[in-house]
Design a protein around this motif. Sequence first.
Motif, PDB file in Angstrom:
ATOM      1  N   LYS A   1       0.830  -1.193   0.000  1.00 55.34           N
ATOM      2  CA  LYS A   1       0.000   0.000   0.000  1.00 55.34           C
ATOM      3  C   LYS A   1       0.874   1.256   0.000  1.00 55.34           C
ATOM      4  O   LYS A   1       1.948   1.275   0.610  1.00 55.34           O
TER       5      LYS A   1
ATOM      6  N   VAL B   1       0.713   4.007   1.637  1.00 54.33           N
ATOM      7  CA  VAL B   1       1.039   4.545   2.958  1.00 54.33           C
ATOM      8  C   VAL B   1       2.225   3.811   3.572  1.00 54.33           C
ATOM      9  O   VAL B   1       3.094   4.424   4.218  1.00 54.33           O
ATOM     10  N   PHE B   2       2.307   2.494   3.367  1.00 54.42           N
ATOM     11  CA  PHE B   2       3.422   1.731   3.911  1.00 54.42           C
ATOM     12  C   PHE B   2       4.726   2.060   3.182  1.00 54.42           C
ATOM     13  O   PHE B   2       5.807   2.061   3.782  1.00 54.42           O
TER      14      PHE B   2
ATOM     15  N   ARG C   1       6.007   5.299   4.675  1.00 59.19           N
ATOM     16  CA  ARG C   1       6.526   5.087   6.029  1.00 59.19           C
ATOM     17  C   ARG C   1       7.856   4.335   6.011  1.00 59.19           C
ATOM     18  O   ARG C   1       8.745   4.605   6.828  1.00 59.19           O
TER      19      ARG C   1
ATOM     20  N   SER D   1       4.335   6.952  -4.809  1.00 57.70           N
ATOM     21  CA  SER D   1       3.195   6.511  -4.003  1.00 57.70           C
ATOM     22  C   SER D   1       2.026   7.473  -4.148  1.00 57.70           C
ATOM     23  O   SER D   1       0.864   7.055  -4.230  1.00 57.70           O
TER      24      SER D   1
ATOM     25  N   ALA E   1       1.719  10.695   4.378  1.00 54.81           N
ATOM     26  CA  ALA E   1       1.345   9.310   4.672  1.00 54.81           C
ATOM     27  C   ALA E   1      -0.028   9.255   5.334  1.00 54.81           C
ATOM     28  O   ALA E   1      -0.843   8.369   5.029  1.00 54.81           O
ATOM     29  N   ASN E   2      -0.302  10.186   6.229  1.00 57.28           N
ATOM     30  CA  ASN E   2      -1.609  10.216   6.896  1.00 57.28           C
ATOM     31  C   ASN E   2      -2.731  10.503   5.905  1.00 57.28           C
ATOM     32  O   ASN E   2      -3.820   9.924   5.994  1.00 57.28           O
TER      33      ASN E   2
ATOM     34  N   ASP F   1      -3.246   7.392   3.784  1.00 58.70           N
ATOM     35  CA  ASP F   1      -3.870   6.319   4.555  1.00 58.70           C
ATOM     36  C   ASP F   1      -5.386   6.452   4.581  1.00 58.70           C
ATOM     37  O   ASP F   1      -6.110   5.462   4.729  1.00 58.70           O
ATOM     38  N   ASP F   2      -5.877   7.682   4.437  1.00 59.96           N
ATOM     39  CA  ASP F   2      -7.319   7.922   4.479  1.00 59.96           C
ATOM     40  C   ASP F   2      -7.977   7.845   3.106  1.00 59.96           C
ATOM     41  O   ASP F   2      -9.198   7.977   2.996  1.00 59.96           O
TER      42      ASP F   2
ATOM     43  N   THR G   1      -8.405   6.044  -0.921  1.00 57.43           N
ATOM     44  CA  THR G   1      -8.412   4.768  -1.630  1.00 57.43           C
ATOM     45  C   THR G   1      -7.583   4.893  -2.897  1.00 57.43           C
ATOM     46  O   THR G   1      -7.703   5.868  -3.637  1.00 57.43           O
TER      47      THR G   1
END
Length: 320
Positions: A3, A5-6, A9, A81, A169-170, A173-174, A176
């Motif tokens: 994903k 977000v990963f 991070r 990303s 990233a936050n 993460d929210d 799609t």
Amino acid sequence: MMKPVFEIRMVKENLDLSMAMMQAVQEEKVTAKQLFRDGPEDMFIAFAVDNDGPDQQELSRRAANQARAAFALAVIQTQRSLDRVFTGSPLDEENPDLQAARCVMFLLNNTVFANLFTPVWDCPPEYRRRFEVRPISLLMDAGELHGKGLSWDHVGGLAQFMDLLVYLANWVDDLTEIQPAADAPRYTALQATVEPETESEIVTANPDPAWTVDGPTSRFVVEQCEIGNNHLILAKDLYAGFQEWCRETGLDDVSQRSFGMQLTAMGFQRRRRGRGKHWWDGIRLMAQTTTRDTLVERRPLVANGRTGGHYEGYQTKLPT
């Protein structure tokens, strides 16, 4: 596939570790001797110069390069990303803070992608403006950056860049991940508007000193030295110039060892050349004319032009 977000991070964690390692090396908490092994079969990493064994300055140089590489990876992968989540141009983003964050990352990627170790800002005309990400207090003015060497200070410092990674990233993460239709156009970071060039631009291919080192050493390099791929200077002469400058300005100097390690962290290389003397490559004092190609060094003459069994005089070529 991982994903987005990963991915962001993970590159942040990698950059965290690289910066911690560089700081540990500069503070000599990690030394070249610790990483050096005598035999090739047992060798983990050999930081040797002229086969004289482990060298802390060489380790410091490599740690600084590792930090730059980790920063470049963080920029490039984060933009990739974001491209998997956002389909429109960063400038079309409705949320003003997210727009600013995406624009800053877009410009960083546009700059770093072309040259990982000596990036020069490449800002399309429509991006030459002020960007503010209020939740993380990040402010970047891209109006005057185009053509300048990239410095972490341009984005508020490395800690501020880390905050930017967390902020993006936050957001990711929210959201799609969007899979556009096969025939739908998709915006990517490589589709930047390129300003037509009317004349070639010359950019010095050296990292900005502010990238890695703060304090009197960095200021001395900026104010008293010239940077160039063909420049060089005796290590003792450069340090003597630094000490004299510190006395004149009232600043506290640092030890020659610390001075050398900070220069190494800034990307300069020290080499041992003819007669065992140490030289710094890529730098010289402003009043100096010595270059790598034409080193003219006046030496004392004695009978028959010999001193200690070696012919001396005007040395027009630098021994290697």
